[in-house]
Write a protein that holds these residues in place. Structure first.
Motif, PDB file in Angstrom:
ATOM      1  N   SER A   4       4.853  -0.764  -4.497  1.00  0.00           N
ATOM      2  CA  SER A   4       4.353  -0.166  -4.906  1.00  0.00           C
ATOM      3  C   SER A   4       4.008  -0.722  -6.428  1.00  0.00           C
ATOM      4  O   SER A   4       4.265  -1.605  -6.728  1.00  0.00           O
ATOM      5  CB  SER A   4       4.639   0.787  -6.146  1.00  0.00           C
ATOM      6  N   LYS A   5       2.666  -0.679  -6.346  1.00  0.00           N
ATOM      7  CA  LYS A   5       1.837  -1.970  -6.944  1.00  0.00           C
ATOM      8  C   LYS A   5      -0.049  -1.479  -6.788  1.00  0.00           C
ATOM      9  O   LYS A   5      -0.812  -0.689  -5.995  1.00  0.00           O
ATOM     10  CB  LYS A   5       1.813  -3.105  -6.904  1.00  0.00           C
ATOM     11  N   SER A   6      -0.579  -2.016  -7.802  1.00  0.00           N
ATOM     12  CA  SER A   6      -1.719  -1.208  -7.545  1.00  0.00           C
ATOM     13  C   SER A   6      -3.348  -2.938  -6.409  1.00  0.00           C
ATOM     14  O   SER A   6      -2.259  -3.668  -6.841  1.00  0.00           O
ATOM     15  CB  SER A   6      -2.497  -2.073  -8.965  1.00  0.00           C
ATOM     16  N   MET A  23      -0.727   1.197  -4.912  1.00  0.00           N
ATOM     17  CA  MET A  23      -0.827   0.975  -3.063  1.00  0.00           C
ATOM     18  C   MET A  23       0.394   1.933  -2.876  1.00  0.00           C
ATOM     19  O   MET A  23       1.685   2.442  -3.871  1.00  0.00           O
ATOM     20  CB  MET A  23      -0.449   0.169  -3.319  1.00  0.00           C
ATOM     21  N   ALA A  24       0.211   2.748  -1.894  1.00  0.00           N
ATOM     22  CA  ALA A  24       1.786   3.299  -1.449  1.00  0.00           C
ATOM     23  C   ALA A  24       2.698   2.267  -0.899  1.00  0.00           C
ATOM     24  O   ALA A  24       2.356   1.216  -0.850  1.00  0.00           O
ATOM     25  CB  ALA A  24       0.797   4.688  -0.344  1.00  0.00           C
ATOM     26  N   THR A  25       4.126   2.744  -0.727  1.00  0.00           N
ATOM     27  CA  THR A  25       5.339   1.593  -0.641  1.00  0.00           C
ATOM     28  C   THR A  25       5.516   2.198   1.252  1.00  0.00           C
ATOM     29  O   THR A  25       5.082   3.606   1.118  1.00  0.00           O
ATOM     30  CB  THR A  25       6.267   2.451  -0.658  1.00  0.00           C
ATOM     31  N   PRO A  26       5.638   1.118   1.842  1.00  0.00           N
ATOM     32  CA  PRO A  26       5.745   1.332   3.301  1.00  0.00           C
ATOM     33  C   PRO A  26       7.508   2.170   3.853  1.00  0.00           C
ATOM     34  O   PRO A  26       7.911   2.093   3.167  1.00  0.00           O
ATOM     35  CB  PRO A  26       6.302   0.413   3.700  1.00  0.00           C
ATOM     36  N   ASN A  27       6.214   3.075   5.040  1.00  0.00           N
ATOM     37  CA  ASN A  27       7.609   4.183   5.278  1.00  0.00           C
ATOM     38  C   ASN A  27       8.982   3.506   5.682  1.00  0.00           C
ATOM     39  O   ASN A  27       9.365   4.223   6.380  1.00  0.00           O
ATOM     40  CB  ASN A  27       7.079   4.750   5.851  1.00  0.00           C
ATOM     41  N   GLY A  28       8.469   2.093   6.500  1.00  0.00           N
ATOM     42  CA  GLY A  28       9.726   1.948   6.589  1.00  0.00           C
ATOM     43  C   GLY A  28       8.907   0.335   7.617  1.00  0.00           C
ATOM     44  O   GLY A  28       8.218  -0.395   6.437  1.00  0.00           O
ATOM     45  N   LEU A  40       2.372  -5.711  11.898  1.00  0.00           N
ATOM     46  CA  LEU A  40       1.764  -4.058  11.379  1.00  0.00           C
ATOM     47  C   LEU A  40       1.216  -4.275   9.896  1.00  0.00           C
ATOM     48  O   LEU A  40       0.593  -5.178   9.674  1.00  0.00           O
ATOM     49  CB  LEU A  40       2.974  -3.801  10.729  1.00  0.00           C
ATOM     50  N   ARG A  41       0.308  -3.162  10.141  1.00  0.00           N
ATOM     51  CA  ARG A  41      -0.166  -2.626   8.847  1.00  0.00           C
ATOM     52  C   ARG A  41       0.151  -0.872   8.005  1.00  0.00           C
ATOM     53  O   ARG A  41       1.000  -0.146   8.722  1.00  0.00           O
ATOM     54  CB  ARG A  41      -1.727  -2.279  10.108  1.00  0.00           C
ATOM     55  N   MET A  42      -0.190  -1.486   7.023  1.00  0.00           N
ATOM     56  CA  MET A  42       0.671   0.093   6.260  1.00  0.00           C
ATOM     57  C   MET A  42      -0.930   0.337   5.593  1.00  0.00           C
ATOM     58  O   MET A  42      -1.600   0.366   5.319  1.00  0.00           O
ATOM     59  CB  MET A  42       1.589  -0.161   5.080  1.00  0.00           C
ATOM     60  N   CYS A  43      -0.315   2.411   5.402  1.00  0.00           N
ATOM     61  CA  CYS A  43      -1.783   2.838   5.186  1.00  0.00           C
ATOM     62  C   CYS A  43      -1.624   2.307   3.278  1.00  0.00           C
ATOM     63  O   CYS A  43      -0.602   3.250   2.998  1.00  0.00           O
ATOM     64  CB  CYS A  43      -1.758   4.658   5.451  1.00  0.00           C
ATOM     65  N   ALA A  44      -2.559   2.270   2.853  1.00  0.00           N
ATOM     66  CA  ALA A  44      -2.516   2.204   1.265  1.00  0.00           C
ATOM     67  C   ALA A  44      -2.416   3.549   1.050  1.00  0.00           C
ATOM     68  O   ALA A  44      -1.471   3.353  -0.322  1.00  0.00           O
ATOM     69  CB  ALA A  44      -3.421   1.348   0.754  1.00  0.00           C
ATOM     70  N   VAL A  76       3.554  -6.116   2.834  1.00  0.00           N
ATOM     71  CA  VAL A  76       2.403  -6.559   2.344  1.00  0.00           C
ATOM     72  C   VAL A  76       2.225  -7.654   0.581  1.00  0.00           C
ATOM     73  O   VAL A  76       3.315  -7.670   0.257  1.00  0.00           O
ATOM     74  CB  VAL A  76       3.189  -4.664   1.047  1.00  0.00           C
ATOM     75  N   GLY A  77       1.264  -8.243   0.513  1.00  0.00           N
ATOM     76  CA  GLY A  77       0.881  -8.862  -0.332  1.00  0.00           C
ATOM     77  C   GLY A  77       1.295 -10.119   0.132  1.00  0.00           C
ATOM     78  O   GLY A  77       0.510 -11.177   0.038  1.00  0.00           O
ATOM     79  N   SER A  78       0.673  -9.965   1.121  1.00  0.00           N
ATOM     80  CA  SER A  78       1.109 -11.499   1.993  1.00  0.00           C
ATOM     81  C   SER A  78       0.038 -11.557   3.020  1.00  0.00           C
ATOM     82  O   SER A  78      -0.325 -12.712   4.004  1.00  0.00           O
ATOM     83  CB  SER A  78       2.146 -10.994   3.499  1.00  0.00           C
ATOM     84  N   GLY A  79      -1.049 -10.273   2.900  1.00  0.00           N
ATOM     85  CA  GLY A  79      -2.003 -10.778   4.669  1.00  0.00           C
ATOM     86  C   GLY A  79      -3.773 -10.400   3.385  1.00  0.00           C
ATOM     87  O   GLY A  79      -3.474 -10.344   2.344  1.00  0.00           O
TER      88      GLY A  79
END
Length: 90
Positions: A4-6, A23-28, A40-44, A76-79
């Motif tokens: 979780s971060k901006s 930004m949300a936290t990944p569900n998995g 993988l892609r995470m919904c922000a 998250v944060g790597s792409g």
């Protein structure tokens, strides 16, 4: 690990009105629909984890079903960050 971060600020000419303030936290760590652990892609907005369009396209399907416009490449944060509504990288 807490993701979780901006979201990083985009230049003014590339700002996206659809990006959530936090930004949300990944569900998995796998696609919630097909179980893939690749590209993988995470919904922000809500943290939903889906696979990319080169696979089953579950991340895009999540956007189509929910209207959550912004997704982030995982980990998250790597792409990149992508806005489906504007059809562009942020």
């Amino acid at each position: 690990m807490n993701y979780s971060k901006s979201l990083p600020a985009a230049p003014a000419d590339q700002a996206c009105a659809h990006a959530p303030a936090e930004m949300a936290t990944p569900n998995g760590d796998a696609c919630e629909e097909c179980g893939s652990t690749y590209n993988l892609r995470m919904c922000a907005g809500c943290g939903h984890v889906g696979c990319c369009d080169s696979q089953a396209g579950d991340a895009r399907r999540h956007y189509d079903q929910t209207g959550h416009e912004v997704m982030v490449a995982m980990p998250v944060g790597s792409g990149f960050t992508w806005c489906y509504k504007d059809d562009r990288y942020l």
